[in-house]
Design an enzyme around this catalytic site. Sequence first.
Site, PDB file in Angstrom:
ATOM      1  N   HIS A   1     -63.264 -28.504  12.721  1.00 13.48           N
ATOM      2  CA  HIS A   1     -64.486 -29.122  12.643  1.00 13.48           C
ATOM      3  C   HIS A   1     -65.411 -28.979  13.785  1.00 13.48           C
ATOM      4  O   HIS A   1     -64.793 -29.286  14.735  1.00 13.48           O
ATOM      5  CB  HIS A   1     -64.649 -30.379  12.080  1.00 13.48           C
ATOM      6  CG  HIS A   1     -64.715 -30.448  10.588  1.00 13.48           C
ATOM      7  ND1 HIS A   1     -65.248 -29.967   9.558  1.00 13.48           N
ATOM      8  CD2 HIS A   1     -63.470 -31.282   9.843  1.00 13.48           C
ATOM      9  CE1 HIS A   1     -64.734 -30.260   8.299  1.00 13.48           C
ATOM     10  NE2 HIS A   1     -63.735 -31.119   8.511  1.00 13.48           N
TER      11      HIS A   1
ATOM     12  N   CYS B   1     -68.106 -25.371  13.244  1.00 12.72           N
ATOM     13  CA  CYS B   1     -69.548 -25.173  13.057  1.00 12.72           C
ATOM     14  C   CYS B   1     -70.344 -25.499  14.344  1.00 12.72           C
ATOM     15  O   CYS B   1     -69.947 -26.116  15.232  1.00 12.72           O
ATOM     16  CB  CYS B   1     -69.958 -26.069  11.809  1.00 12.72           C
ATOM     17  SG  CYS B   1     -69.430 -25.754  10.330  1.00 12.72           S
TER      18      CYS B   1
END
Length: 316
Positions: free
Chosen positions: A93, A146
């Site tokens: 993440h 991301c």
Amino acid sequence: MEKGLIKKRLAVLVGCNYPNTPHELHGCINDVVAMREVLVKRFGFDPSHIELLIDAPGGSLAMPTGANIKKALGQMVDKAEASDVLFFHFSGHGTQIPSFVPGHHFRRQDEAIVPCDFNLITDVDMRQLVNRVPKGASFTILSDSCHSGGLIEQEKEQIGPNSSVNSNRALPLHKPKTIPFESILSHLTSLTRINTTDIGSHMLELFGDDASLRFRVPRLELDLIAVSQNPDEGILLSGCQANETSADMSPTEGGGKAYGAFSNAVQLVLRENSNSLSNRKIVVMARKVLAAKHFEQHPCLYCSDENADATFLLQI
């Protein structure tokens, strides 16, 4: 990077699947395990010079916490000499942290990767590492997360944002590799019980000296860290641009493995091209692979002009 006989190749590979949490991913460990094989078989890395950190029970000697990741990266940089090849692959993440800029009325967004314990590693931490790399070595960062386009402060943009805006349209079996700032703040607040929206207060309470430099040093000192050693030795291949998400693909019903879309695209490019490829070519070709599969993310390249056209991981 100055050309010369390569002395050694060192790598830190980090895969975070966040098992048994609301933020669980599926392909990140597969990404870095596959990359370890590529590093050994194609790029000549000694397996003993590759440190693997994954959040699977018994999967690695240490869990991929913020402190452990920074320790591994710091040790790798400390060992580096001129003509060494350093590589960091992160699959997991990413997030953006709003931070006030003194004297202005707006917030800017700082990029960060999310270790398994939520002890964020920010763009400032990555810039500080790059600044420590000896002249003549190279430090390649492949971040399949991301908002990864801004992961090294002040690095020169070689292949930058696409004009289109990511709509985050979900693909079958696809999950974005992002945790919203609000979710991170909520999680940290549940641990510290501190009633504040200042993420730095939570980080310092939980992690102390292991927290990111972003939260531990004055703004003036941060600004000095952010000044790149131009041209420097950092090479960032990001899975997407700063305003986009990167995709994590779940296993298919036919038994296929889960994977990160960008990591998988890079490995596909390498498998289909046995000849050496430049950093620029890797990113351009990975973009084409992702576009053909209808992923709405645009890998980017940030580095010096010289390193843009240097061979990826200086393959001989």
